[in-house]
Design a protein around this motif. Sequence first.
Motif, short mmCIF file in Angstrom:
data_model
loop_
_atom_site.label_atom_id
_atom_site.label_comp_id
_atom_site.label_asym_id
_atom_site.label_seq_id
_atom_site.Cartn_x
_atom_site.Cartn_y
_atom_site.Cartn_z
N ALA A 155 0.85 -1.22 0.21
CA ALA A 155 0.15 0.14 -0.05
C ALA A 155 0.86 1.20 0.14
CB ALA A 155 -0.91 0.02 1.17
N TRP A 156 0.28 2.28 -0.50
CA TRP A 156 0.72 3.59 -0.34
C TRP A 156 0.09 4.57 0.69
CZ3 TRP A 156 5.10 5.52 -2.47
CH2 TRP A 156 5.73 4.44 -3.47
N PHE A 157 0.80 5.11 1.73
CA PHE A 157 0.27 5.96 2.60
C PHE A 157 0.80 7.34 2.50
CE2 PHE A 157 -2.33 3.10 5.15
CZ PHE A 157 -1.71 1.79 4.82
N ARG A 158 0.25 8.46 2.84
CA ARG A 158 0.70 9.84 2.83
C ARG A 158 0.52 10.36 4.53
NH1 ARG A 158 -3.25 13.66 -0.27
NH2 ARG A 158 -4.77 14.04 1.23
N GLN A 159 1.58 11.25 4.68
CA GLN A 159 1.49 11.86 6.12
C GLN A 159 2.05 13.22 5.91
OE1 GLN A 159 3.67 10.11 9.16
NE2 GLN A 159 2.21 10.69 10.77
N ALA A 160 1.12 14.32 6.28
CA ALA A 160 1.38 15.53 6.42
C ALA A 160 2.14 15.95 7.84
CB ALA A 160 0.37 16.44 6.09
N PRO A 161 2.58 16.98 7.87
CA PRO A 161 3.28 17.35 9.22
C PRO A 161 2.31 17.50 10.19
CG PRO A 161 4.55 18.48 7.53
CD PRO A 161 3.39 17.94 6.81
N GLY A 162 2.54 16.78 11.49
CA GLY A 162 1.26 17.24 12.45
C GLY A 162 0.22 16.47 12.40
N LYS A 163 0.08 15.65 11.22
CA LYS A 163 -1.14 14.80 11.10
C LYS A 163 -0.86 13.33 10.90
CE LYS A 163 -3.55 18.51 8.12
NZ LYS A 163 -4.33 18.53 7.10
N GLU A 164 -2.08 12.62 11.00
CA GLU A 164 -2.06 11.24 11.16
C GLU A 164 -1.64 10.47 9.71
OE1 GLU A 164 -4.78 9.82 14.92
OE2 GLU A 164 -5.39 9.41 13.13
N ARG A 165 -1.12 9.46 9.47
CA ARG A 165 -0.94 8.88 8.25
C ARG A 165 -2.24 8.52 7.77
NH1 ARG A 165 3.43 4.39 9.40
NH2 ARG A 165 4.89 6.18 9.12
N SER A 168 -3.13 14.34 -12.49
CA SER A 168 -4.07 15.60 -12.16
C SER A 168 -3.98 16.01 -10.76
CB SER A 168 -5.77 15.12 -12.54
OG SER A 168 -5.79 14.73 -13.86
N LEU A 169 -2.70 16.25 -10.37
CA LEU A 169 -2.38 16.59 -9.00
C LEU A 169 -3.19 17.79 -8.48
CD1 LEU A 169 1.32 15.25 -9.25
CD2 LEU A 169 -0.60 14.22 -7.76
N LYS A 170 -3.20 17.94 -7.28
CA LYS A 170 -3.60 18.93 -6.67
C LYS A 170 -2.56 19.53 -5.58
CE LYS A 170 -8.76 17.89 -6.96
NZ LYS A 170 -9.77 17.85 -6.17
N PRO A 171 -2.79 20.72 -5.05
CA PRO A 171 -1.63 21.15 -4.15
C PRO A 171 -2.03 20.40 -2.99
CG PRO A 171 -2.50 23.09 -5.31
CD PRO A 171 -3.47 21.96 -5.84
N GLU A 172 -3.20 20.01 -2.57
CA GLU A 172 -3.45 19.39 -1.54
C GLU A 172 -2.88 18.00 -1.26
OE1 GLU A 172 -5.79 20.87 -3.14
OE2 GLU A 172 -7.55 19.66 -3.31
N TYR A 173 -2.34 17.48 -2.37
CA TYR A 173 -1.65 16.23 -2.44
C TYR A 173 -0.19 16.20 -2.14
CZ TYR A 173 -5.82 14.33 -5.02
OH TYR A 173 -7.10 14.42 -5.56
N THR A 174 0.24 17.24 -1.31
CA THR A 174 1.57 17.48 -1.07
C THR A 174 2.35 16.63 -0.25
OG1 THR A 174 1.55 19.95 -2.00
CG2 THR A 174 2.86 19.55 -0.15
N PRO A 175 1.90 15.99 0.89
CA PRO A 175 3.00 15.40 1.80
C PRO A 175 3.81 14.20 1.36
CG PRO A 175 0.57 14.70 2.24
CD PRO A 175 0.51 15.75 1.21
N VAL A 176 4.57 13.60 2.56
CA VAL A 176 5.29 12.62 2.31
C VAL A 176 4.49 11.42 1.92
CG1 VAL A 176 7.21 11.15 3.33
CG2 VAL A 176 7.26 13.54 3.56
N TYR A 177 4.92 10.55 0.81
CA TYR A 177 4.27 9.24 0.54
C TYR A 177 5.37 8.33 1.00
CZ TYR A 177 0.45 11.98 -1.90
OH TYR A 177 -0.63 12.62 -2.29
#
Length: 124
Positions: free
Chosen positions: A35-45, A85-94
């Motif tokens: 699987a792929w997960f993403r995590q932004a700073p200060g947020k859950e995976r 079709s990437l959006k700015p909100e797709y930004t964090p670490v994957y």
Amino acid sequence: QVQLVESGGGLVQAGGSLRLSCAASGRTFSTYGVAWFRQAPGKEREFVAAIDWTGGTTAYADFVKGRFTISRDNAKNTVVLQMDSLKPEYTPVYSCAARSSPLLSRDPYRYAYWGQGTQVTVSS
């Protein structure tokens, strides 16, 4: 033991595409769910996409349906996440993750093996 290494992250403009790769070591990787997960700073995976060991069953988070495609090449021990079709909100670490079950899961706690992550930045 399985080791995972992600690549393909970077900076892209909104509407653009990126192709993330997860390369694995270990002869049994072809039998693992991934699987792929993403995590932004200060947020859950957060779950992004998953694929079973055959590649025949996939699952996606609602926010990426129609934009992302997950696939695997067991001969090359690689799982790919094509991001369009990437959006700015797709930004964090994957990060990619693998589990010693052939089935996929949306739950990060069911994955024992993790890569170090790759940064995706989408500019507006």
